[in-house]
Design a protein around this motif. Structure first.
Motif, PDB file in Angstrom:
ATOM      1  N   VAL A 125      43.529  58.448  51.524  1.00 11.90           N
ATOM      2  CA  VAL A 125      43.690  57.089  50.987  1.00 11.90           C
ATOM      3  C   VAL A 125      42.302  56.481  50.815  1.00 11.90           C
ATOM      4  O   VAL A 125      41.317  57.004  51.319  1.00 11.90           O
ATOM      5  CB  VAL A 125      44.550  56.181  51.904  1.00 11.90           C
ATOM      6  CG1 VAL A 125      45.971  56.694  51.984  1.00 11.90           C
ATOM      7  CG2 VAL A 125      43.922  56.046  53.286  1.00 11.90           C
ATOM      8  N   GLY A 126      42.254  55.355  50.122  1.00 10.99           N
ATOM      9  CA  GLY A 126      40.991  54.651  49.914  1.00 10.99           C
ATOM     10  C   GLY A 126      40.545  54.641  48.462  1.00 10.99           C
ATOM     11  O   GLY A 126      39.503  54.090  48.133  1.00 10.99           O
ATOM     12  N   HIS A 127      41.355  55.238  47.587  1.00 16.05           N
ATOM     13  CA  HIS A 127      41.000  55.314  46.174  1.00 16.05           C
ATOM     14  C   HIS A 127      41.455  54.056  45.442  1.00 16.05           C
ATOM     15  O   HIS A 127      42.565  53.576  45.638  1.00 16.05           O
ATOM     16  CB  HIS A 127      41.647  56.548  45.544  1.00 16.05           C
ATOM     17  CG  HIS A 127      41.247  57.817  46.222  1.00 16.05           C
ATOM     18  ND1 HIS A 127      40.064  58.469  45.942  1.00 16.05           N
ATOM     19  CD2 HIS A 127      41.852  58.533  47.208  1.00 16.05           C
ATOM     20  CE1 HIS A 127      39.973  59.537  46.702  1.00 16.05           C
ATOM     21  NE2 HIS A 127      41.044  59.609  47.487  1.00 16.05           N
ATOM     22  N   CYS A 128      40.589  53.561  44.581  1.00 11.91           N
ATOM     23  CA  CYS A 128      40.897  52.316  43.886  1.00 11.91           C
ATOM     24  C   CYS A 128      41.613  52.638  42.568  1.00 11.91           C
ATOM     25  O   CYS A 128      40.991  52.736  41.511  1.00 11.91           O
ATOM     26  CB  CYS A 128      39.621  51.516  43.629  1.00 11.91           C
ATOM     27  SG  CYS A 128      39.964  49.860  43.020  1.00 11.91           S
ATOM     28  N   VAL A 129      42.907  52.821  42.670  1.00 14.91           N
ATOM     29  CA  VAL A 129      43.720  53.087  41.483  1.00 14.91           C
ATOM     30  C   VAL A 129      43.927  51.768  40.745  1.00 14.91           C
ATOM     31  O   VAL A 129      44.284  50.762  41.355  1.00 14.91           O
ATOM     32  CB  VAL A 129      45.079  53.693  41.893  1.00 14.91           C
ATOM     33  CG1 VAL A 129      45.933  53.933  40.659  1.00 14.91           C
ATOM     34  CG2 VAL A 129      44.868  54.982  42.668  1.00 14.91           C
ATOM     35  N   HIS A 130      43.723  51.792  39.441  1.00 14.76           N
ATOM     36  CA  HIS A 130      43.877  50.556  38.663  1.00 14.76           C
ATOM     37  C   HIS A 130      45.227  50.449  37.969  1.00 14.76           C
ATOM     38  O   HIS A 130      45.748  49.347  37.801  1.00 14.76           O
ATOM     39  CB  HIS A 130      42.755  50.441  37.622  1.00 14.76           C
ATOM     40  CG  HIS A 130      41.455  49.990  38.202  1.00 14.76           C
ATOM     41  ND1 HIS A 130      40.351  49.729  37.437  1.00 14.76           N
ATOM     42  CD2 HIS A 130      41.082  49.751  39.492  1.00 14.76           C
ATOM     43  CE1 HIS A 130      39.336  49.339  38.221  1.00 14.76           C
ATOM     44  NE2 HIS A 130      39.770  49.353  39.471  1.00 14.76           N
ATOM     45  N   ASN A 131      45.783  51.565  37.532  1.00 11.41           N
ATOM     46  CA  ASN A 131      47.064  51.489  36.826  1.00 11.41           C
ATOM     47  C   ASN A 131      47.633  52.900  36.668  1.00 11.41           C
ATOM     48  O   ASN A 131      46.870  53.877  36.643  1.00 11.41           O
ATOM     49  CB  ASN A 131      46.873  50.824  35.459  1.00 11.41           C
ATOM     50  CG  ASN A 131      48.156  50.262  34.869  1.00 11.41           C
ATOM     51  OD1 ASN A 131      48.380  50.302  33.670  1.00 11.41           O
ATOM     52  ND2 ASN A 131      49.022  49.716  35.706  1.00 11.41           N
ATOM     53  N   GLY A 149      40.487  45.956  47.271  1.00  8.65           N
ATOM     54  CA  GLY A 149      39.501  46.069  46.209  1.00  8.65           C
ATOM     55  C   GLY A 149      38.906  44.706  45.929  1.00  8.65           C
ATOM     56  O   GLY A 149      39.206  43.713  46.616  1.00  8.65           O
ATOM     57  N   ALA A 150      38.081  44.629  44.900  1.00 10.15           N
ATOM     58  CA  ALA A 150      37.418  43.360  44.605  1.00 10.15           C
ATOM     59  C   ALA A 150      38.411  42.245  44.297  1.00 10.15           C
ATOM     60  O   ALA A 150      38.164  41.069  44.573  1.00 10.15           O
ATOM     61  CB  ALA A 150      36.461  43.536  43.428  1.00 10.15           C
ATOM     62  N   ALA A 177      42.693  48.880  47.247  1.00 14.52           N
ATOM     63  CA  ALA A 177      42.106  50.179  47.022  1.00 14.52           C
ATOM     64  C   ALA A 177      42.603  51.149  48.100  1.00 14.52           C
ATOM     65  O   ALA A 177      41.838  51.609  48.921  1.00 14.52           O
ATOM     66  CB  ALA A 177      40.599  50.067  47.067  1.00 14.52           C
ATOM     67  N   ALA A 178      43.881  51.465  48.036  1.00 13.67           N
ATOM     68  CA  ALA A 178      44.429  52.454  48.956  1.00 13.67           C
ATOM     69  C   ALA A 178      44.785  53.726  48.212  1.00 13.67           C
ATOM     70  O   ALA A 178      44.577  54.832  48.720  1.00 13.67           O
ATOM     71  CB  ALA A 178      45.660  51.898  49.674  1.00 13.67           C
TER      72      ALA A 178
END
Lengths: 100, 371
Positions: B212-218, B155-156, B180-181
């Motif tokens: 996969v590829g989703h940017c999970v933050h918390n 991710g960024a 971002a997995a």
């Protein structure tokens, strides 16, 4: 006896002053690698902060100076000048000036 | 007497804030490790005097510290994080293969049962474990070597493993999340891992329903309901009630469903907190109003909590590990901002007051409830 100047953050980490004195093998060449081997043995908390644990490569934003010359890109096995090896001049480890 | 200890990691050192159970008067200790970037500090739930700290520097790399006296003194512990076996590659930002490179420890998760055992989530994404109080670290390599690993992208903020949740009922079950997995679950103590991202939809990736590829933050869990997880994704607040097998969106009436931290009330497993942020290009609160949003219905219906928080001209961010709760009878909620404020609420979020206003940018906030 070799004199080494540490950057401020590493002094804090090693709980020591600006300059440390190291005793190296008198029969072996005095090189940056040899200096760091002894330094890390004397201050284990510095392992991994100056060079990589495994590859021993210098961290990109750490610099080595000897006799006012940046020797960071020299081979770490290149012998240091006599004035460093004799302790008349210190070997400098610096954090590169970068960032905001 | 009960009390709380708030562990604050900032860009330029760590601070320890302590108070009694009233949480009105605070003692501020620090900076510890002044000048160093302190990514995360967290205490052991079984020995509150045991605290682990991750210190990272672009100049001098990763160092790790441990306190055995509640943060009064610290000793440097092991900082060698070596990937096990063949390192392999993940995808770089441009889609090309890029070798895994260790950069820093983002998150420390002490064991629920053993003060000498602690997990470390790192960048580039991997999970490490220490069973000797941080002296040595071993990678649980089944995660990084998962068959999807070569498709993970950063991710960024880098390809960081930032969330580690230990199941309080099943000691073999661990959840992690990677930006971002996505989210992953292990049911065998961390040897094998399964992506648990079904139901997540991310418009910024070609296949919005990708494994996969989703940017999970918390991710957050209430210990009484270990199969229910709440997630703040890049966009969207999500919920699962079957241990991640299927997620559904619970963003409801939030003014923005972008954000970083998410927490669950200590005594009410359906009460959830988020801090809406305007967008991924504008990392500040909508309308310049710093608002925590609380749902008492497990999502979908959210109320703004504003009492004591700045409601004009506020443009700080709240990072993913910078929110925490205590478990006193009246649950306390805490968060820190990139503007250096740490806010506390001793009444479940109804009212807020700053503990400190002028710290360096806050990267993490963890709370220990002392009894």
């Amino acid at each position: 006896m070799i004199r080494v100047i540490l950057p401020p953050h590493l002094r804090t980490l090693a709980r020591t002053g600006k300059e440390v004195e190291l005793d190296l093998d008198p029969d072996a060449p005095v090189t940056p690698s040899a200096v760091l081997d002894v330094l890390e043995g004397m201050y284990p908390t510095l392992r991994g902060t100056i060079r990589d644990h495994q590859t021993k490569q210098r961290r990109p934003m750490v610099r080595f100076f000897a006799c006012e010359r940046d020797i960071s890109h020299d081979s770490p096995d290149t012998p240091l000048p006599d004035v460093i090896a004799s302790g008349r001049e210190p070997f400098w480890i610096l954090g590169a000036i970068s960032g905001g | 007497m009960s009390g709380v200890r708030v562990l604050v990691g900032t860009r330029k050192g760590a601070f320890i804030l302590t108070s009694d159970e009233r949480r009105k008067d605070w003692d501020v200790s620090g900076p510890h490790f002044g000048g160093w970037e302190m990514f995360h500090l967290k205490g052991s739930p079984v020995d509150p005097n045991r605290i682990y700290a991750s210190q990272a520097s672009d100049w001098f790399g990763q160092t790790m510290h441990r306190s055995d006296d509640g943060g009064q003194t610290w000793q440097t512990v092991g900082n060698e994080f070596g990937y096990q076996g063949e390192v392999g590659t993940h995808q770089w930002y441009d889609g090309t293969p890029h070798p895994w490179e260790f950069k820093r420890v983002w998150h420390l998760e002490p064991s629920l049962t053993d003060p000498d055992t602690v997990y470390a989530g790192v960048e580039d994404a991997a999970l490490f474990k220490s069973t000797d109080a941080g002296l040595t670290w071993t990678e649980l390599s089944g995660l990084r070597t998962h068959s999807t690993g070569n498709r993970w992208q950063p991710g960024a903020g880098g390809m960081c493993l930032h969330s580690v949740i230990l199941d309080p009922v099943d000691p073999n079950r661990i959840y992690v999340a990677i930006s971002a997995a996505g989210a992953f679950r292990s049911d065998d103590g961390g040897a094998a891992w399964t992506p648990v991202n079904k139901g997540l939809r991310s418009e910024y990736i070609p296949d919005e329903d990708a494994e996969v590829g989703h940017c999970v933050h918390n991710i957050a869990m209430h210990p009484s309901r270990p199969d229910t997880l709440f997630m703040q994704k890049h966009w969207d607040v999500m919920r699962t009630d079957n241990a991640g097998d299927l997620w559904h969106e619970v963003s409801g009436n939030l003014p923005s469903d972008f954000g970083f931290p998410i927490e669950v009330h200590a005594h009410e497993p359906e009460t959830v907190y988020v801090v809406p942020i305007k967008s991924d290009s504008e990392h500040f609160p909508p309308d310049g109003k710093l608002r925590v949003y609380r749902s008492r219905t497990g999502g979908n219906e959210w109320e703004a909590l504003t009492n004591g928080l700045p409601q004009s001209d506020c443009y700080v961010n709240v990072l993913r590990d910078a929110m925490s709760i205590d478990s006193l009878d009246s649950c306390g909620v805490y968060f820190g901002t990139t503007g250096g404020q740490v806010y506390a609420s001793a009444d479940s979020g109804d009212s807020w007051a700053p503990i400190v206003r002028d710290l360096p940018a806050v990267m993490s906030v963890e709370v220990q409830t002392l009894r």
